[in-house]
Design a protein around this motif. Structure first.
Motif, PDB file in Angstrom:
ATOM      1  N   ASN A  94       0.826  -1.203   0.000  1.00 27.21           N
ATOM      2  CA  ASN A  94       0.000   0.000   0.000  1.00 27.21           C
ATOM      3  C   ASN A  94       0.866   1.261   0.000  1.00 27.21           C
ATOM      4  O   ASN A  94       0.529   2.263  -0.660  1.00 27.21           O
ATOM      5  CB  ASN A  94      -0.927  -0.011   1.224  1.00 27.21           C
ATOM      6  CG  ASN A  94      -2.228   0.709   0.954  1.00 27.21           C
ATOM      7  OD1 ASN A  94      -2.748   0.700  -0.153  1.00 27.21           O
ATOM      8  ND2 ASN A  94      -2.755   1.355   1.970  1.00 27.21           N
ATOM      9  N   ILE A 136       2.189   1.719  -3.529  1.00 27.65           N
ATOM     10  CA  ILE A 136       1.147   2.232  -4.429  1.00 27.65           C
ATOM     11  C   ILE A 136       0.871   3.701  -4.151  1.00 27.65           C
ATOM     12  O   ILE A 136       0.741   4.510  -5.078  1.00 27.65           O
ATOM     13  CB  ILE A 136      -0.141   1.390  -4.277  1.00 27.65           C
ATOM     14  CG1 ILE A 136       0.092  -0.031  -4.816  1.00 27.65           C
ATOM     15  CG2 ILE A 136      -1.300   2.046  -5.006  1.00 27.65           C
ATOM     16  CD1 ILE A 136      -1.093  -0.949  -4.627  1.00 27.65           C
ATOM     17  N   ARG A 158       1.426   6.653  -6.796  1.00 28.53           N
ATOM     18  CA  ARG A 158       0.314   7.513  -7.222  1.00 28.53           C
ATOM     19  C   ARG A 158       0.642   8.986  -7.014  1.00 28.53           C
ATOM     20  O   ARG A 158       0.278   9.825  -7.837  1.00 28.53           O
ATOM     21  CB  ARG A 158      -0.954   7.134  -6.461  1.00 28.53           C
ATOM     22  CG  ARG A 158      -1.615   5.851  -6.987  1.00 28.53           C
ATOM     23  CD  ARG A 158      -2.795   5.437  -6.150  1.00 28.53           C
ATOM     24  NE  ARG A 158      -3.458   4.263  -6.728  1.00 28.53           N
ATOM     25  CZ  ARG A 158      -4.331   3.509  -6.082  1.00 28.53           C
ATOM     26  NH1 ARG A 158      -4.650   3.797  -4.818  1.00 28.53           N
ATOM     27  NH2 ARG A 158      -4.882   2.466  -6.681  1.00 28.53           N
ATOM     28  N   THR A 217       3.870   0.130 -12.406  1.00 32.33           N
ATOM     29  CA  THR A 217       4.162  -0.223 -11.006  1.00 32.33           C
ATOM     30  C   THR A 217       2.882  -0.318 -10.187  1.00 32.33           C
ATOM     31  O   THR A 217       2.698  -1.250  -9.399  1.00 32.33           O
ATOM     32  CB  THR A 217       5.100   0.837 -10.382  1.00 32.33           C
ATOM     33  OG1 THR A 217       6.312   0.894 -11.130  1.00 32.33           O
ATOM     34  CG2 THR A 217       5.404   0.505  -8.930  1.00 32.33           C
ATOM     35  N   ILE A 218       2.000   0.653 -10.394  1.00 30.25           N
ATOM     36  CA  ILE A 218       0.726   0.640  -9.660  1.00 30.25           C
ATOM     37  C   ILE A 218      -0.097  -0.581 -10.041  1.00 30.25           C
ATOM     38  O   ILE A 218      -0.645  -1.277  -9.177  1.00 30.25           O
ATOM     39  CB  ILE A 218      -0.053   1.946  -9.939  1.00 30.25           C
ATOM     40  CG1 ILE A 218       0.676   3.133  -9.323  1.00 30.25           C
ATOM     41  CG2 ILE A 218      -1.478   1.854  -9.387  1.00 30.25           C
ATOM     42  CD1 ILE A 218       0.099   4.482  -9.721  1.00 30.25           C
ATOM     43  N   THR A 219      -0.199  -0.860 -11.339  1.00 31.96           N
ATOM     44  CA  THR A 219      -0.983  -2.007 -11.807  1.00 31.96           C
ATOM     45  C   THR A 219      -0.432  -3.309 -11.247  1.00 31.96           C
ATOM     46  O   THR A 219      -1.193  -4.182 -10.783  1.00 31.96           O
ATOM     47  CB  THR A 219      -0.983  -2.056 -13.341  1.00 31.96           C
ATOM     48  OG1 THR A 219      -1.496  -0.828 -13.856  1.00 31.96           O
ATOM     49  CG2 THR A 219      -1.822  -3.217 -13.843  1.00 31.96           C
ATOM     50  N   ASN A 246       1.396  -3.822  -8.535  1.00 34.47           N
ATOM     51  CA  ASN A 246       1.193  -3.936  -7.087  1.00 34.47           C
ATOM     52  C   ASN A 246      -0.273  -4.087  -6.715  1.00 34.47           C
ATOM     53  O   ASN A 246      -0.600  -4.698  -5.692  1.00 34.47           O
ATOM     54  CB  ASN A 246       1.798  -2.718  -6.387  1.00 34.47           C
ATOM     55  CG  ASN A 246       3.309  -2.822  -6.247  1.00 34.47           C
ATOM     56  OD1 ASN A 246       3.821  -3.497  -5.363  1.00 34.47           O
ATOM     57  ND2 ASN A 246       4.025  -2.158  -7.152  1.00 34.47           N
ATOM     58  N   GLU A 247      -1.181  -3.548  -7.532  1.00 37.20           N
ATOM     59  CA  GLU A 247      -2.609  -3.769  -7.291  1.00 37.20           C
ATOM     60  C   GLU A 247      -2.964  -5.234  -7.496  1.00 37.20           C
ATOM     61  O   GLU A 247      -3.816  -5.783  -6.772  1.00 37.20           O
ATOM     62  CB  GLU A 247      -3.446  -2.878  -8.203  1.00 37.20           C
ATOM     63  CG  GLU A 247      -3.496  -1.422  -7.747  1.00 37.20           C
ATOM     64  CD  GLU A 247      -4.293  -0.550  -8.682  1.00 37.20           C
ATOM     65  OE1 GLU A 247      -4.519  -0.975  -9.842  1.00 37.20           O
ATOM     66  OE2 GLU A 247      -4.672   0.566  -8.281  1.00 37.20           O
TER      67      GLU A 247
END
Length: 593
Positions: free
Chosen positions: A90, A93, A97, A200-202, A204-205
């Motif tokens: 978290n 992310i 973001r 990176t966000i995708t 880790n999601e």
């Protein structure tokens, strides 16, 4: 109704305290009265932190489904590692973001300038020229570069601004406009950075989603931590005696659980006894209502639980509240919409949310029936339709008087409950003043109606008024002397009579809300029908306008139809019942599963 409770007092030896409390928590029936100490237990902060961390995980995972497990067993360390991994992902992310938002802002700022590379600008600088970036409103651009010695080039423009550059060699140019300072990274580099951050966000999601499959472990761990919190709170706040060798547990349990608890205590090496609640005791409240009234218990809790000596008013206001909602919304079409919406959501809703949908369906039925008898269906007047006009039973005038009659009925019902409750709590003599109000108003109403209609006043009304007046003047305060009673009685009469009139008139809101919603629906229909005359797209516009208009009217009227019955219940009805409230909910010491 309020479940009758028994008080239990238990004496336990200090060595047996922990085992006994664990067993009592497993039993899960006794509400323990605690004397909270000023200094909290050292372990509470750590347990609360663990619960907050687990709750944060479960809140994020609530949109995914996971199988509940009954016991954590040896998976406590696994739960902690899952929570730690969740928090780490978290953080990654969140940081990505933030960086992506920053990069997106820079990309938007650079977009009007095109792809200026830092290398090109460095070559220009080495050649002895300096490049500066400016932004100015379109109307000011010509005046900014009016000097022929200024070497300016327009890069782009939009409706509002012009973006241009100025080349300088020796003389520093001064312009009356905003200067833009080019960032360290050029547009292409920022776009590449944004793409990497998005990936990176995708990624880790996806890791988070896979982690949410372990929600059952975290839920069980969270429940055990909450049970542990309850245990530590109770254990650290028990009253001790005999130099801390004996602990005293004071608690409450429903009377129907007494036999079960007594049998359980017989197996323990403790001393315990049961007793009836006293007037001064702060008895926890457990509501026990039938299936219909139980739907309205959340509304009861919105205001306050009753204290133990009062009536639970849930079952008494539930029929009125249902009627009020239908009266206020008063459109058969909107009632069908509520029923349809509740039916669609029923299968998808969690088990604990279904009672709210059932309550919504009850309101939908009330709205549908009241809409039929008042002649309103999506703003259409049913009285003008031949095959439906026989369904319409009430005119607008009749609806107005009906709202007043309903108010009088509920107020009288509240006064009756008040008198009966006082008689039950304090005895017949203490309730005489309340009975007097009921008797007097019963006599006054026919006298007022006779006066307004120029009819003869009924004698029984006069006698009832006099008898009620006497009871109010003489029995309003049994502890005061006769002269003080008379003074208090006169003051009470003034406040009570004016208050009664105001309370009755307050119920006119039922009629007002119903008629306003019907008028708005009618206006929506009329405007929608006029749009049909527009060539080619008239019928489409009519359809869209009717949908949007009736949806807005439904939402606004629906909100008012819930809020105003709340007001009538919590102000007019509760006041006339003499509701005090302040009860605390029955919360047994138990294992949370």
């Amino acid at each position: 109704m309020i479940a009758p409770m028994e008080k239990i007092t238990i004496l336990i030896f200090h060595k047996a305290k922990d085992d006994f409390l664990h067993s009592l928590q497993e039993l899960g029936v006794v509400h323990i009265s605690q004397d909270i100490k000023k200094r909290p237990h050292e372990g509470l902060r750590e347990i609360k932190s663990s619960i907050d961390r687990a709750d944060a995980f479960l809140k994020a995972a609530k949109k995914t489904s996971f199988t509940k497990s009954s016991s954590l067993g040896g998976e406590k360390q696994s739960a902690l590692s899952v929570i730690g991994e969740y928090e780490n992902i978290n953080r990654i992310i969140t940081a990505a973001r933030d960086e992506l938002d920053k990069a997106d802002r820079q990309i938007r700022n650079l977009a009007p300038w095109g792809d200026f590379s830092r290398e090109s600008m460095e070559k220009i600088r080495l050649s002895g020229l300096c490049v500066r970036f400016f932004i100015t409103p379109v109307k000011n651009f010509a005046s900014c570069v009016v000097d022929e010695n200024i070497c300016a080039f327009e890069i782009s423009r939009d409706r509002t601004y012009v973006y241009f550059v100025v080349f300088e060699k020796e003389r520093i140019v001064k312009l009356d406009c905003d200067e833009f300072f080019y960032p360290d990274l050029d547009l292409k580099t920022l776009q590449d950075k944004a793409r990497v951050l998005t990936e990176t966000i995708t990624e880790n999601e996806k890791r988070l989603f896979a982690l949410f499959s372990k929600g059952a472990v975290i839920e069980t761990y969270c429940n055990e931590q909450k049970s542990g919190l309850n245990y530590v709170t109770v254990s650290s706040n028990l009253t001790s005696a005999a130099e801390d060798t004996v602990y005293i547990i004071n608690g409450w349990l429903p009377q129907n659980a007494k036999i079960k608890v007594q049998a359980w205590l017989d197996e323990k090496d403790v001393y315990a006894y049961f007793s009836k609640p006293r007037v001064e005791d702060d008895v926890p409240i457990l509501l026990q209502n039938n299936r219909f009234a139980k739907l309205f218990e959340p509304i009861t809790r919105m205001f306050s639980l009753p204290n133990y000596t009062e009536f639970d008013l849930t079952a008494f206001f539930a029929p009125f509240f249902t009627l009020f909602f239908g009266f206020c919304l008063g459109d058969a079409g909107y009632g069908l919409m509520i029923l349809l919406l509740c039916a669609i959501l029923w299968k998808k809703a969690a088990q604990d949310k279904r009672p709210f949908l059932t309550l919504g369906a009850v309101f939908g039925i009330s709205t549908f029936l009241f809409g039929l008898i008042s002649g309103n269906l999506f703003g259409i007047e049913l009285i003008k339709i031949d095959f439906m006009k026989n369904v319409v039973l009430l005119s607008q005038d009749q609806l107005f008087y009906l709202s007043l009659k309903i108010g009088i009925v509920q107020i009288f019902f509240g006064l009756f409950l008040k008198a009966f409750s006082k008689m039950r709590q304090f005895g017949f003599m203490a309730s005489l003043s309340s009975w007097g109000w009921l008797i007097m108003l019963t006599g006054v109403l026919p006298l007022v109606l006779a006066f307004l209609s120029d009819a003869a006043a009924p004698k029984w009304g006069v006698w009832a008024s006099l008898i009620g007046l006497t009871l109010i003047l003489l029995f309003n305060d049994l502890k005061a002397n006769i002269f003080l009673r008379l003074g208090k009685g006169v003051w009470e009469l003034y406040g009570g009579l004016t208050g009664f009139l105001g309370d009755v008139l307050s119920y006119v809101r039922l009629f007002a809300l119903g008629i306003s919603g019907a008028i708005l629906g009618l206006v929506v229909n009329e405007i929608g029908m006029q749009l049909r005359t527009i060539p080619f797209i008239g019928y489409l516009l009519t359809f869209v306008f009717l949908i949007v208009g009736h949806t807005a009217n439904f939402l606004l009227s629906g909100l008012s139809s819930f809020v105003h019955p709340l007001r009538l219940t919590f102000v007019e009805f509760y006041k006339n019942v003499g509701f005090e409230g302040g009860g605390k909910a029955y919360s047994p010491f138990r294992q949370i599963k």
